[in-house]
Design a protein around this motif. Structure first.
Motif, PDB file in Angstrom:
ATOM      1  N   LEU A 142      -7.092 -29.829 -47.552  1.00  0.00           N
ATOM      2  CA  LEU A 142      -8.296 -30.226 -48.290  1.00  0.00           C
ATOM      3  C   LEU A 142      -9.578 -29.691 -47.646  1.00  0.00           C
ATOM      4  CD1 LEU A 142      -9.120 -32.232 -50.616  1.00  0.00           C
ATOM      5  CD2 LEU A 142      -9.481 -33.907 -48.792  1.00  0.00           C
ATOM      6  N   ILE A 143      -9.734 -29.941 -46.355  1.00  0.00           N
ATOM      7  CA  ILE A 143     -10.983 -29.588 -45.676  1.00  0.00           C
ATOM      8  C   ILE A 143     -11.053 -28.078 -45.407  1.00  0.00           C
ATOM      9  CG2 ILE A 143     -12.289 -29.944 -43.517  1.00  0.00           C
ATOM     10  CD1 ILE A 143     -12.492 -32.267 -45.573  1.00  0.00           C
ATOM     11  N   ASP A 157      -2.422 -21.070 -42.162  1.00  0.00           N
ATOM     12  CA  ASP A 157      -1.779 -22.390 -42.139  1.00  0.00           C
ATOM     13  C   ASP A 157      -0.373 -22.204 -41.597  1.00  0.00           C
ATOM     14  OD1 ASP A 157      -2.470 -25.236 -43.820  1.00  0.00           O
ATOM     15  OD2 ASP A 157      -0.373 -24.943 -43.251  1.00  0.00           O
ATOM     16  N   ILE A 158       0.129 -23.238 -40.916  1.00  0.00           N
ATOM     17  CA  ILE A 158       1.491 -23.181 -40.391  1.00  0.00           C
ATOM     18  C   ILE A 158       2.497 -23.035 -41.530  1.00  0.00           C
ATOM     19  CG2 ILE A 158       1.848 -25.696 -40.314  1.00  0.00           C
ATOM     20  CD1 ILE A 158       2.831 -23.917 -37.311  1.00  0.00           C
ATOM     21  N   GLN A 197       1.406 -23.033 -48.181  1.00  0.00           N
ATOM     22  CA  GLN A 197       0.155 -23.783 -48.275  1.00  0.00           C
ATOM     23  C   GLN A 197      -1.032 -22.821 -48.413  1.00  0.00           C
ATOM     24  OE1 GLN A 197      -0.624 -26.842 -48.813  1.00  0.00           O
ATOM     25  NE2 GLN A 197      -2.834 -26.545 -48.504  1.00  0.00           N
ATOM     26  N   GLU A 240      -5.448 -34.803 -38.216  1.00  0.00           N
ATOM     27  CA  GLU A 240      -6.138 -35.549 -37.166  1.00  0.00           C
ATOM     28  C   GLU A 240      -5.148 -36.087 -36.127  1.00  0.00           C
ATOM     29  OE1 GLU A 240      -9.225 -35.359 -37.029  1.00  0.00           O
ATOM     30  OE2 GLU A 240     -10.162 -37.172 -36.295  1.00  0.00           O
ATOM     31  N   LYS A 272      -4.089 -30.861 -32.136  1.00  0.00           N
ATOM     32  CA  LYS A 272      -5.349 -30.115 -32.037  1.00  0.00           C
ATOM     33  C   LYS A 272      -5.494 -29.468 -30.656  1.00  0.00           C
ATOM     34  CE  LYS A 272      -8.072 -32.584 -35.577  1.00  0.00           C
ATOM     35  NZ  LYS A 272      -8.409 -31.652 -36.630  1.00  0.00           N
ATOM     36  N   ILE A 281      -3.459 -26.363 -30.598  1.00  0.00           N
ATOM     37  CA  ILE A 281      -4.110 -25.275 -31.351  1.00  0.00           C
ATOM     38  C   ILE A 281      -5.259 -24.680 -30.540  1.00  0.00           C
ATOM     39  CG2 ILE A 281      -5.502 -24.751 -33.424  1.00  0.00           C
ATOM     40  CD1 ILE A 281      -2.840 -25.433 -34.391  1.00  0.00           C
ATOM     41  N   SER A 320     -12.668 -35.804 -37.478  1.00  0.00           N
ATOM     42  CA  SER A 320     -13.514 -36.913 -37.939  1.00  0.00           C
ATOM     43  C   SER A 320     -13.837 -37.859 -36.790  1.00  0.00           C
ATOM     44  CB  SER A 320     -12.790 -37.752 -38.988  1.00  0.00           C
ATOM     45  OG  SER A 320     -12.270 -36.975 -39.992  1.00  0.00           O
ATOM     46  N   PRO A 332     -17.456 -32.322 -41.086  1.00  0.00           N
ATOM     47  CA  PRO A 332     -18.011 -32.354 -42.440  1.00  0.00           C
ATOM     48  C   PRO A 332     -17.799 -33.728 -43.071  1.00  0.00           C
ATOM     49  CG  PRO A 332     -15.816 -31.431 -42.534  1.00  0.00           C
ATOM     50  CD  PRO A 332     -16.063 -31.832 -41.093  1.00  0.00           C
ATOM     51  N   ASN A 368     -16.520 -35.656 -46.629  1.00  0.00           N
ATOM     52  CA  ASN A 368     -15.733 -35.396 -47.826  1.00  0.00           C
ATOM     53  C   ASN A 368     -16.469 -35.855 -49.086  1.00  0.00           C
ATOM     54  OD1 ASN A 368     -13.317 -34.417 -48.954  1.00  0.00           O
ATOM     55  ND2 ASN A 368     -12.631 -36.491 -49.312  1.00  0.00           N
TER      56      ASN A 368
HETATM   57  P1  NAI Z   1      -4.735 -31.868 -44.653  1.00  0.00           P
HETATM   58  O1  NAI Z   1      -3.519 -32.614 -44.279  1.00  0.00           O
HETATM   59  O2  NAI Z   1      -5.146 -31.812 -46.098  1.00  0.00           O
HETATM   60  O3  NAI Z   1      -4.617 -30.363 -44.126  1.00  0.00           O
HETATM   61  C1  NAI Z   1      -4.157 -30.020 -42.857  1.00  0.00           C
HETATM   62  C2  NAI Z   1      -3.503 -28.661 -42.943  1.00  0.00           C
HETATM   63  O4  NAI Z   1      -3.196 -28.224 -41.622  1.00  0.00           O
HETATM   64  C3  NAI Z   1      -2.179 -28.669 -43.733  1.00  0.00           C
HETATM   65  O5  NAI Z   1      -2.227 -27.680 -44.744  1.00  0.00           O
HETATM   66  C4  NAI Z   1      -1.123 -28.347 -42.669  1.00  0.00           C
HETATM   67  O6  NAI Z   1      -0.034 -27.578 -43.176  1.00  0.00           O
HETATM   68  C5  NAI Z   1      -1.943 -27.544 -41.662  1.00  0.00           C
HETATM   69  N1  NAI Z   1      -1.361 -27.497 -40.327  1.00  0.00           N
HETATM   70  C6  NAI Z   1      -0.623 -28.431 -39.677  1.00  0.00           C
HETATM   71  N2  NAI Z   1      -0.278 -27.979 -38.458  1.00  0.00           N
HETATM   72  C7  NAI Z   1      -0.814 -26.740 -38.325  1.00  0.00           C
HETATM   73  C8  NAI Z   1      -0.780 -25.764 -37.297  1.00  0.00           C
HETATM   74  N3  NAI Z   1      -0.150 -25.975 -36.154  1.00  0.00           N
HETATM   75  N4  NAI Z   1      -1.423 -24.594 -37.516  1.00  0.00           N
HETATM   76  C9  NAI Z   1      -2.063 -24.351 -38.696  1.00  0.00           C
HETATM   77  N5  NAI Z   1      -2.104 -25.243 -39.701  1.00  0.00           N
HETATM   78  C10 NAI Z   1      -1.497 -26.425 -39.515  1.00  0.00           C
HETATM   79  O7  NAI Z   1      -5.919 -32.494 -43.760  1.00  0.00           O
HETATM   80  P2  NAI Z   1      -7.475 -32.508 -44.078  1.00  0.00           P
HETATM   81  O8  NAI Z   1      -7.816 -33.721 -44.861  1.00  0.00           O
HETATM   82  O9  NAI Z   1      -7.879 -31.186 -44.584  1.00  0.00           O
HETATM   83  O10 NAI Z   1      -8.091 -32.757 -42.611  1.00  0.00           O
HETATM   84  C11 NAI Z   1      -8.222 -31.717 -41.668  1.00  0.00           C
HETATM   85  C12 NAI Z   1      -9.200 -32.152 -40.584  1.00  0.00           C
HETATM   86  O11 NAI Z   1     -10.464 -32.427 -41.171  1.00  0.00           O
HETATM   87  C13 NAI Z   1      -8.783 -33.438 -39.850  1.00  0.00           C
HETATM   88  O12 NAI Z   1      -9.143 -33.338 -38.505  1.00  0.00           O
HETATM   89  C14 NAI Z   1      -9.619 -34.502 -40.525  1.00  0.00           C
HETATM   90  O13 NAI Z   1      -9.884 -35.604 -39.710  1.00  0.00           O
HETATM   91  C15 NAI Z   1     -10.905 -33.720 -40.797  1.00  0.00           C
HETATM   92  N6  NAI Z   1     -11.715 -34.283 -41.867  1.00  0.00           N
HETATM   93  C16 NAI Z   1     -11.109 -34.753 -43.000  1.00  0.00           C
HETATM   94  C17 NAI Z   1     -11.875 -35.341 -43.996  1.00  0.00           C
HETATM   95  C18 NAI Z   1     -11.216 -35.869 -45.229  1.00  0.00           C
HETATM   96  O14 NAI Z   1     -11.850 -36.687 -45.917  1.00  0.00           O
HETATM   97  N7  NAI Z   1     -10.023 -35.436 -45.579  1.00  0.00           N
HETATM   98  C19 NAI Z   1     -13.352 -35.429 -43.871  1.00  0.00           C
HETATM   99  C20 NAI Z   1     -13.878 -34.837 -42.655  1.00  0.00           C
HETATM  100  C21 NAI Z   1     -13.075 -34.292 -41.689  1.00  0.00           C
END
Ligand code: NAI
Length: 319
Positions: A16-17, A36-37, A41, A97, A102, A105, A124, A146, A148
């Motif tokens: 998403l982000i 992405d891993i 995706q 998260e 993290k 990475i 976050s 950021p 959401n």
């Molecule tokens: P998400 O679950 O939608 O996306 C995470 C992505 O990372 C997935 O596509 C997954 O396949 C990929 N991934 C997992 N392990 C990986 C690796 N080793 N290498 C590369 N890619 C990998 O999560 P989302 O919601 O996008 O959140 C991402 C970050 O943004 C988190 O830290 C979250 O706290 C932060 N965030 C999220 C908000 C929200 O409302 N969703 C708002 C602000 C920040």
């Protein structure tokens, strides 16, 4: 033109982000490399971005001066972190998260980069001192948190590690402004940064007011959506104080004692469980049943409202 890209940005994690960041950087003319891993995706992310940009263009809400096709031509998927990072000036990490993930990475990125690139996390709530501890390139590391949905809500909290260089903060601040976001500097790391500390303070008192039977859950939400939120979309709480009297000094003279009296009456941190969670859940589900389709429809409506509000804010600022 698409060929005159402003620079290259790598996005690690295309959920998403990651997708939102990708769209924002492309709107600013940056070339975007998505990794992405899960390879599928990346494909899904590119499809979502295409669909979303076309809709935004039709609605007249696409950001930046490039067309959707021009912006789309700036974004491509990558098969490895190394490929994504190659030639990038900024890396935006967007993996789930989880501190251990993290840290893994960032250790991998630390080995792959030179002394010029900025390593930025979307976390976050993880603290920079935990995320970036021990990295060789710690001076180049920063949290850029950021809100959401980032495409419609421009705030980005910039939180440095104690060893982050001022140049890294300044560069990231300038980059965020360049893509139309609204960066703020959190000068010292603190749990919850600024936004979630304010948000949790509000949630906490909202919960207590419902728990004590003082207002119903639906009326509580109206206090924000038809009350405080109306002005908070344009001015913050401090400017509100300044305007609600003859300046800040006059506000504090008039309201200091009342504010302190009310604040001292606040209860303890709620448990967010038990009968109150049942009561609030029931009220929320009457309004929006918690099945995925109804929730998604309501989120879509929320995003449309935010898009219109963003347009209004732009108009008001240009007056
Ligand atoms: P998400 O679950 O939608 O996306 C995470 C992505 O990372 C997935 O596509 C997954 O396949 C990929 N991934 C997992 N392990 C990986 C690796 N080793 N290498 C590369 N890619 C990998 O999560 P989302 O919601 O996008 O959140 C991402 C970050 O943004 C988190 O830290 C979250 O706290 C932060 N965030 C999220 C908000 C929200 O409302 N969703 C708002 C602000 C920040």
């Amino acid at each position: 033109m698409a060929s005159s890209a402003a620079g290259v940005v790598a996005i690690v994690g295309s959920g998403l982000i990651g997708q939102s960041w990708g769209m924002l950087f492309a709107s600013g003319g940056f070339k975007v490399k998505l990794y992405d891993i899960e390879q599928q995706q990346v494909t899904k992310a590119l499809e979502n971005i295409r669909k979303e940009m076309k809709l935004l263009e039709q609605a007249g809400s696409l950001k930046g001066s490039l067309s959707a096709e021009e912006q789309l031509s700036l974004i491509r998927g990558c098969a490895s972190v190394e490929e994504a990072v190659e030639g990038a000036m900024h890396i935006q990490e967007c993996v789930p998260e989880n501190l251990e993930l993290k840290r893994k990475i960032f250790a991998q990125l630390d080995r792959a980069v030179d002394d010029t690139i900025v390593l930025s996390s979307s976390t976050s709530c993880l603290l920079p001192s935990q995320l970036f501890a021990g990295l060789a390139h710690v001076k180049q590391c920063i949290v850029a948190h950021p809100v959401n949905p980032p495409y419609y809500v421009p705030l980005v909290e910039l939180v440095p590690h104690p060893e982050t260089s001022p140049a890294t903060v300044d560069r990231t601040h300038a980059l965020m402004q360049k893509i139309g976001q609204s960066p703020i500097r959190v000068l010292k790391e603190i749990d919850g940064f600024a936004l979630n500390r304010l948000q949790y303070a509000i949630i906490s008192e909202a919960w207590r007011l419902v728990q004590e039977g003082i207002v119903s859950p639906s009326d509580l939400d109206l206090v924000m959506s038809d009350g405080l939120g109306m002005r908070y979309a344009f001015i913050g709480p401090l400017e509100t104080m300044h305007l609600n009297a003859e300046g800040m000094l006059s506000y504090c003279d008039r309201y200091r004692e009342g504010m302190k009296r009310v604040l001292k009456s606040f209860g303890p941190v709620p448990e967010f469980s038990g009968p109150t969670v049942e009561k609030i859940n029931q009220a929320m589900c009457v309004k929006i049943p918690d099945d995925p389709d109804r929730l998604a429809a309501r989120r879509k409506w929320r995003d449309e409202c935010l898009m219109s509000l963003a347009r209004l804010k732009r108009q008001m600022q240009s007056q």
